[in-house]
Design a protein around this motif. Structure first.
Motif, short mmCIF file in Angstrom:
data_model
loop_
_atom_site.label_atom_id
_atom_site.label_comp_id
_atom_site.label_asym_id
_atom_site.label_seq_id
_atom_site.Cartn_x
_atom_site.Cartn_y
_atom_site.Cartn_z
N PRO A 17 49.66 53.15 49.02
CA PRO A 17 48.71 53.14 47.90
C PRO A 17 48.81 51.84 47.11
CG PRO A 17 49.87 55.23 48.01
CD PRO A 17 50.54 54.34 49.01
N TYR A 18 47.64 51.35 46.72
CA TYR A 18 47.57 50.07 46.03
C TYR A 18 46.93 50.26 44.66
CZ TYR A 18 46.02 45.35 44.77
OH TYR A 18 45.81 44.17 44.12
N ALA A 19 47.54 49.71 43.64
CA ALA A 19 46.98 49.72 42.28
C ALA A 19 46.48 48.33 41.95
CB ALA A 19 48.04 50.16 41.27
N TRP A 20 45.31 48.26 41.35
CA TRP A 20 44.68 46.98 41.02
C TRP A 20 45.59 46.15 40.12
CZ3 TRP A 20 41.31 43.63 42.53
CH2 TRP A 20 40.81 42.66 41.65
N GLU A 21 45.73 44.87 40.45
CA GLU A 21 46.55 43.94 39.69
C GLU A 21 45.65 43.07 38.81
OE1 GLU A 21 49.66 42.09 42.47
OE2 GLU A 21 48.11 42.90 43.84
N ALA A 22 45.63 43.35 37.52
CA ALA A 22 44.77 42.61 36.59
C ALA A 22 45.46 41.34 36.12
CB ALA A 22 44.39 43.49 35.41
N ASP A 23 45.67 40.41 37.05
CA ASP A 23 46.34 39.17 36.72
C ASP A 23 45.32 38.10 36.30
OD1 ASP A 23 48.75 40.31 37.36
OD2 ASP A 23 48.73 39.60 39.43
N ALA A 64 32.06 27.94 30.11
CA ALA A 64 32.68 26.74 30.67
C ALA A 64 32.31 25.49 29.87
CB ALA A 64 32.25 26.57 32.13
N LEU A 65 31.08 25.41 29.42
CA LEU A 65 30.66 24.26 28.62
C LEU A 65 31.31 24.26 27.24
CD1 LEU A 65 26.91 24.17 29.65
CD2 LEU A 65 28.63 22.45 30.19
N MET A 66 31.56 25.46 26.69
CA MET A 66 32.30 25.55 25.43
C MET A 66 33.70 24.98 25.61
SD MET A 66 31.13 29.35 24.15
CE MET A 66 32.30 29.42 22.79
N ALA A 67 34.37 25.36 26.70
CA ALA A 67 35.71 24.85 26.96
C ALA A 67 35.70 23.33 27.08
CB ALA A 67 36.27 25.48 28.24
N LYS A 68 34.70 22.81 27.77
CA LYS A 68 34.62 21.36 27.93
C LYS A 68 34.42 20.68 26.58
CE LYS A 68 32.02 17.78 30.37
NZ LYS A 68 30.92 17.51 31.34
N ARG A 69 33.54 21.24 25.74
CA ARG A 69 33.26 20.62 24.44
C ARG A 69 34.48 20.69 23.53
NH1 ARG A 69 28.28 19.02 22.04
NH2 ARG A 69 27.14 19.80 23.83
N LEU A 70 35.32 21.70 23.71
CA LEU A 70 36.52 21.84 22.90
C LEU A 70 37.70 21.03 23.45
CD1 LEU A 70 36.30 25.68 22.22
CD2 LEU A 70 35.94 23.85 20.55
N GLY A 71 37.49 20.33 24.54
CA GLY A 71 38.54 19.50 25.12
C GLY A 71 39.60 20.30 25.85
N LEU A 72 39.23 21.48 26.37
CA LEU A 72 40.18 22.33 27.07
C LEU A 72 40.07 22.12 28.58
CD1 LEU A 72 39.64 25.55 24.92
CD2 LEU A 72 41.47 23.85 24.72
N ALA A 73 41.08 22.61 29.29
CA ALA A 73 41.17 22.33 30.73
C ALA A 73 40.34 23.30 31.57
CB ALA A 73 42.62 22.39 31.19
N GLY A 74 39.96 24.44 31.00
CA GLY A 74 39.22 25.40 31.78
C GLY A 74 39.06 26.71 31.04
N VAL A 75 38.74 27.75 31.81
CA VAL A 75 38.51 29.10 31.28
C VAL A 75 39.38 30.06 32.07
CG1 VAL A 75 36.79 30.91 30.87
CG2 VAL A 75 36.13 28.49 30.73
N ALA A 76 39.95 31.04 31.38
CA ALA A 76 40.79 32.03 32.06
C ALA A 76 40.50 33.42 31.49
CB ALA A 76 42.27 31.69 31.90
N PHE A 77 40.75 34.43 32.32
CA PHE A 77 40.62 35.82 31.88
C PHE A 77 41.38 36.71 32.86
CE2 PHE A 77 37.69 35.78 35.29
CZ PHE A 77 37.30 37.08 35.60
N ARG A 78 41.55 37.98 32.49
CA ARG A 78 42.17 38.97 33.36
C ARG A 78 41.11 39.99 33.78
NH1 ARG A 78 47.84 39.69 33.49
NH2 ARG A 78 48.95 38.20 32.15
N PRO A 79 40.68 40.00 35.02
CA PRO A 79 39.66 40.97 35.44
C PRO A 79 40.25 42.38 35.51
CG PRO A 79 40.42 39.71 37.32
CD PRO A 79 41.07 39.09 36.11
N ALA A 80 39.68 43.28 34.75
CA ALA A 80 40.19 44.65 34.72
C ALA A 80 39.70 45.46 35.92
CB ALA A 80 39.76 45.34 33.43
N TRP A 81 38.67 44.96 36.61
CA TRP A 81 38.08 45.72 37.71
C TRP A 81 37.84 44.81 38.90
CZ3 TRP A 81 38.26 50.54 35.98
CH2 TRP A 81 38.13 50.76 34.62
N TYR A 82 37.83 45.41 40.07
CA TYR A 82 37.59 44.65 41.29
C TYR A 82 36.23 43.95 41.25
CZ TYR A 82 36.46 43.70 46.20
OH TYR A 82 36.08 43.10 47.37
#
Length: 587
Positions: A544-550, A475-493
């Motif tokens: 049945p539900y499949a994990w949504e890695a959004d 998060a601090l890297m994103a701030k130092r680079l002037g970005l709005a935040g951090v994002a990722f896609r969680p592959a697991w619950y």
């Protein structure tokens, strides 16, 4: 707001401050990478308490004292040689701390315990000299008996401190007020022949009668009113001490993993204030003892605040000690020590034209390798990895597809091992530029999976216990680079579950389904729930539900959220699970 809030705390503390000493060392962090997963113990608790007491102004930096390791001669006064010898074996320490032996850096863990015991002894000497209260931010190991140890208590700091003081000539009445949720069995055994001592205890578990202990066992779930009423009775029976040890246990909170009581944070604070008033003018040492919930650190931070200032003001619910600490450190690291500006310079032009040699690759066009290593050092990560048994660190960058890859290598047992690996990219998410994390891996190749530390989906080796630190650094890297935040896609619950306090799914419907899943799987341990999801044993509204890695995002500045859509989806869906693994899939 944070600045004004901090100022208000400082003003109140200045007006009511008492002279206290606080015994603390960064080595109080318990060097076990699997402790959070196996036992729910926050290994950073002493750090969190120290940082809060300093930031809030409850105690000045001049009140901090660095402990020294207690001599084995003082431990020998209360423990058998067989027990002390056994602490040099990882199997013994693994049993005491409920981890696998492969996770135990024996010398470092014993060093932490001896520092804590030394802190209790030195705090006792100090409070006898000044008659002002003293706090030791690690200690209260009340389950360690003369020849036994367990329950996260490798040696008994209170008994060893009192025995050393007796040898130095202290003959007064020593009182031990054990306000941990569990009985003081070890202290009772160690002080069985110490006639001038008195032990009082309020517990939530009945372990049978203890010799020379005034103990009250409360019913399971007992709350603030009953507890405080019982405390009044106990204090009324307590003899006037010449020295008091107070075990202000954090496991009295409702929802604690091992404690069975039901106090609130306010109730725990009022407990400590009542005891502090009773002990006014009495030399006293205050110790944290147990605590196995996310809020356990807040209990002893509140203890320190009460003892130092008498204030009952709660710690703000949104205060994150690690986030605050890392932000403070980041503010002191100049840009030039981390990387380059990113502006196209004459040197860049000369490199592009082949007129000068290529320089080292920059991570994300900004960070140098030495800069990242410097940051890892400043945030305490390299010191912690050293305590886990690693040395000779090496940072490496290269190009991934897509993004830039950061890897940290270190040597252990004569081999170079990969410890950290991240793949970052600048990317646009929800119309904003973010630091996108394609891959994140924290690996402890010295540890192994076991019954106490089972493998989670997607894991190759156990983790390092540094996920929170890695998240804050990102998060601090994103701030130092002037970005709005951090994002990722969680592959697991379990990945999304661990990130849920800071991150939210970008799509409100997906966030609503995730919140419903957390709600409906709350009765399952995390490993069982994440296995059920990965094995296809989850049903959503009976199907049945499949994990949504959004995509999940953490915004550095608040972003608008469609909370109505989140709630509507959360209310619409319900999750259940099949207990047997799906056919053809292993556990």
């Amino acid at each position: 707001m944070p600045g004004l809030r901090s100022l208000a705390y400082r003003l109140k503390s200045w007006l009511r401050r008492r002279d206290v000493t606080v015994w603390y060392s960064p080595a109080y962090r318990i060097p076990l990478s699997g402790l959070e997963q196996s036992a729910g113990v926050e290994p950073r608790r002493a750090d969190f308490v120290a940082w809060w007491l300093l930031e809030s102004g409850a105690v000045p930096a001049s009140s901090l004292r660095a402990p020294h390791r207690i001599p084995f001669a003082d431990l020998d006064r209360v423990h058998t040689l067989e027990l002390l010898d056994s602490l040099g074996r990882p199997e013994t320490l693994a049993r005491i701390f409920a981890v696998d032996p492969s996770d135990v850096p024996t010398d470092e863990l014993v060093n932490t315990a001896r520092l804590a015991c030394g802190g209790t002894l030195e705090a006792a000497r100090e409070t006898l000299r000044t008659r002002a209260p003293a706090l030791n931010l690690l200690g209260g190991f009340h389950h360690a008996g003369p020849g036994s140890a367990g329950g996260f208590c490798p040696m008994n700091d209170v008994a060893a401190a009192l025995a050393a003081l007796r040898a130095e000539g202290f003959e007064g009445t020593a009182v031990v007020l054990d306000l941990d949720a569990h009985p003081p069995d070890g202290i009772a055994g160690c002080l069985a022949s110490d006639a001038p001592s008195w032990i009082g205890s309020i517990s939530g578990s009945d372990w049978g009668p203890l010799t020379r202990v005034d103990e009250t066992v409360l019913p399971e779930g007992a709350g603030d009113d009953l507890y405080l009423e019982t405390l009044e009775g106990l204090l009324g029976r307590m003899p006037r001490p010449d020295l008091a040890f107070v075990l202000a246990g954090g496991d009295v909170l409702a929802g604690d993993r091992f404690g069975k009581l039901g106090l609130t944070l306010d109730g725990a604070r009022r407990r400590d204030l009542r005891v502090a008033v009773e002990l006014e003018g009495v030399p006293s040492v205050w110790l944290p003892a147990g605590g196995y919930s996310p809020n356990a650190w807040r209990v002893f931070a509140g203890t320190g605040t009460v003892v130092a200032t008498g204030a009952l003001d709660p710690i703000p619910a949104d205060y994150d000690p690690l986030q605050a600490r890392f932000a403070d450190i980041s503010a002191t690291i100049p840009q030039e020590s981390l990387g380059e500006s990113g502006d196209f310079s004459a040197a860049d032009l000369e490199e592009a034209l082949g007129l000068r040699p290529q320089r080292d690759r920059l991570l994300l066009g900004y960070y140098t390798r030495s800069g990242l290593e410097h940051a890892l050092y400043r945030y305490g990560i390299l010191d912690h990895l050293t305590r886990l048994g690693f040395e000779r660190f090496r940072v490496e960058f290269d190009r991934a597809n897509p993004g830039d890859r950061l890897r940290l290598f270190a040597t252990s047992r004569g081999r170079e091992e990969l410890l950290l690996e991240f793949v970052y990219e600048r990317r646009r998410v929800a119309g904003r530029d973010v630091l996108y994390v394609h891959w994140a891996s924290l690996r402890n190749p010295r540890a192994r999976f076991s019954e106490k530390r089972p493998r989670l989906p997607g894991q190759e080796v156990p983790g390092l216990g540094l996920a929170r630190e890695a998240g804050e650094m990102t998060a601090l890297m994103a701030k130092r680079l002037g970005l709005a935040g951090v994002a990722f896609r969680p592959a697991w619950y379990h990945t999304a579950f661990g990130a849920r306090h800071n991150f939210a799914f970008v799509d409100p419907g997906r966030q609503g389904r995730f919140e419903a899943m957390v709600r409906d799987l709350a009765g399952l341990p995390l490993r069982e729930s994440t296995l059920a999801v990965s094995e296809g044993r989850i049903l959503m509204n009976g199907q049945p539900y499949a994990w949504e890695a959004d995509e999940m995002a953490f915004w550095l500045e608040p972003a608008p959220r469609d909370l109505a859509a989140v709630q509507a989806e959360r209310d619409r869906v319900h999750f259940d699970w099949n207990r047997a693994p799906a056919e053809g899939r292993g556990a």
